[in-house]
Design an enzyme around this catalytic site. Sequence first.
Site, PDB file in Angstrom:
ATOM      1  N   GLY A   1      11.045 -15.026  -1.478  1.00 53.41           N
ATOM      2  CA  GLY A   1      10.895 -13.806  -0.395  1.00 53.41           C
ATOM      3  C   GLY A   1       9.862 -13.549  -0.035  1.00 53.41           C
ATOM      4  O   GLY A   1       8.788 -13.462  -0.585  1.00 53.41           O
TER       5      GLY A   1
ATOM      6  N   GLY B   1       8.906 -12.098   2.694  1.00 56.97           N
ATOM      7  CA  GLY B   1       9.172 -10.669   3.681  1.00 56.97           C
ATOM      8  C   GLY B   1       7.776 -10.745   3.593  1.00 56.97           C
ATOM      9  O   GLY B   1       6.669 -11.305   3.040  1.00 56.97           O
ATOM     10  N   ALA B   2       7.530  -9.380   4.343  1.00 60.08           N
ATOM     11  CA  ALA B   2       5.907  -8.898   3.918  1.00 60.08           C
ATOM     12  C   ALA B   2       4.703  -8.841   2.956  1.00 60.08           C
ATOM     13  O   ALA B   2       3.993  -9.567   2.577  1.00 60.08           O
ATOM     14  CB  ALA B   2       5.794  -7.965   4.886  1.00 60.08           C
TER      15      ALA B   2
ATOM     16  N   ALA C   1       2.294  -4.020   4.428  1.00 56.22           N
ATOM     17  CA  ALA C   1       2.052  -5.281   4.848  1.00 56.22           C
ATOM     18  C   ALA C   1       3.334  -5.014   6.154  1.00 56.22           C
ATOM     19  O   ALA C   1       4.036  -4.500   6.156  1.00 56.22           O
ATOM     20  CB  ALA C   1       2.384  -6.716   4.007  1.00 56.22           C
TER      21      ALA C   1
ATOM     22  N   LYS D   1       6.624   5.841 -10.270  1.00 56.28           N
ATOM     23  CA  LYS D   1       7.109   5.150  -8.873  1.00 56.28           C
ATOM     24  C   LYS D   1       8.048   6.062  -8.072  1.00 56.28           C
ATOM     25  O   LYS D   1       8.599   6.269  -6.441  1.00 56.28           O
ATOM     26  CB  LYS D   1       6.436   3.549  -8.479  1.00 56.28           C
ATOM     27  CG  LYS D   1       7.073   3.264  -7.356  1.00 56.28           C
ATOM     28  CD  LYS D   1       5.552   3.403  -6.135  1.00 56.28           C
ATOM     29  CE  LYS D   1       6.019   3.370  -5.041  1.00 56.28           C
ATOM     30  NZ  LYS D   1       6.755   2.589  -4.408  1.00 56.28           N
TER      31      LYS D   1
ATOM     32  N   SER E   1      10.065   3.444   3.898  1.00 57.51           N
ATOM     33  CA  SER E   1      10.628   2.214   4.513  1.00 57.51           C
ATOM     34  C   SER E   1      12.426   1.748   4.356  1.00 57.51           C
ATOM     35  O   SER E   1      13.010   1.735   5.410  1.00 57.51           O
ATOM     36  CB  SER E   1      10.324   1.490   2.676  1.00 57.51           C
ATOM     37  OG  SER E   1      10.886   1.747   2.184  1.00 57.51           O
TER      38      SER E   1
HETATM   39  O1  KPL Z   1       7.220   3.549  -1.211  1.00 58.76           O
HETATM   40  C1  KPL Z   1       7.157   3.662   0.252  1.00 58.76           C
HETATM   41  C2  KPL Z   1       8.417   3.605   1.030  1.00 58.76           C
HETATM   42  O2  KPL Z   1       8.295   3.992   2.122  1.00 58.76           O
HETATM   43  O3  KPL Z   1       9.454   3.215   0.340  1.00 58.76           O
HETATM   44  C3  KPL Z   1       6.313   5.581  -0.011  1.00 58.76           C
HETATM   45  C4  KPL Z   1       5.646   5.931  -0.891  1.00 58.76           C
HETATM   46  C5  KPL Z   1       7.301   6.602   0.375  1.00 58.76           C
HETATM   47  C6  KPL Z   1       5.740   5.104   1.281  1.00 58.76           C
HETATM   48  O4  KPL Z   1       6.623   5.440   2.694  1.00 58.76           O
END
Ligand code: KPL
Length: 320
Positions: free
Chosen positions: A22, A24-25, A144, A198, A268
């Site tokens: 992978g 990716g960034a 990143a 998380k 994201s």
């Molecule tokens: O992990 C994140 C994401 O965008 O996937 C957060 C913590 C919500 C930050 O944008």
Amino acid sequence: MNANRYYSVIKNHQLPQVSIIGAGAIGQLIYQQLSSSKTQVNFIGRTEKSQQQAVTYTNLAQQQTTCTAMIVGRNDWSLQLVNTKLLIVCVKAYQVVAALKPIIKLLNHDCHILLLHNGMGPHLEVNNMLNGQGLSLGTTSQGALKKSTWHTQQTGQGVTQLGHFTGPLMSETIKSSLLSNIPQSQWFEDILPMLWQKLAINVAINPMTAIHDCRNGELAAAQYRNTITAAVTELAQVAAAESIVLDLEGLLTRVYQVIELTAANYSSMHQDVHHQRKTEIESINGFVVQMASRHALRAEINQQLLASITTLEQGYLSNA
Ligand code: KPL
């Protein structure tokens, strides 16, 4: 690449070999962080052919460096030769199983696997695919951005939480290499509570920003509070059924801290929807729904968020 030259590049050292799937960034960021250490790092490519590749990295101070990375071909000979001691899987959650399937049988039994992606779920399937290897899991909030295919820029500091999940333990040499080279990284004896914590941030922020087409900071508005509280409460109940005890008030406080700290960012999932890409919803709210049904629990709000994003996604993916 010429076979002898390839052989000498790989065998020219006695350092532990770490491979990354992978590019990716995050994969490229971890590559940069580890390649400055006493660890030999390479990528595992998408094709059978091995090659060398110039990779460029811009750090937080805007300093740019370019180095040569080895991209190991996905063929039996190359993979056995490289003798990976740690395989870091940095693809999206929904790509993990497909990425590992063709190569897991070629990895030595003493190779350890580390999954590093947003969301949860693939570890359950990977657990059934293991061929004697140990499995660790992790999450990172480092920022990143890919400026081009082989140019990555670090955009923010963040913490990286890692820990053992199942099977043989990661070697101490490799573990200390990870911890000393990935900034603000920590090892947890019990990684699952960290991943659920998380996940609580992601179940609240990611779908809501994508549905309401807004930056993270806008979720501080009162109109979103009930949905955020309900989504996180359901997650805490499902986690409790999985014997992971989380502090609901603490989770909500953390969600609002992240909303504030990343106020100007697009999540994201917002970016995935904006660019009409497949999202990670299945391993975020989808995972909560899946685990809730295992315990005959209701996770109505997570189900609704999952359905909204799936509908959005189907709209553009079916036209692609
Ligand atoms: O992990 C994140 C994401 O965008 O996937 C957060 C913590 C919500 C930050 O944008």
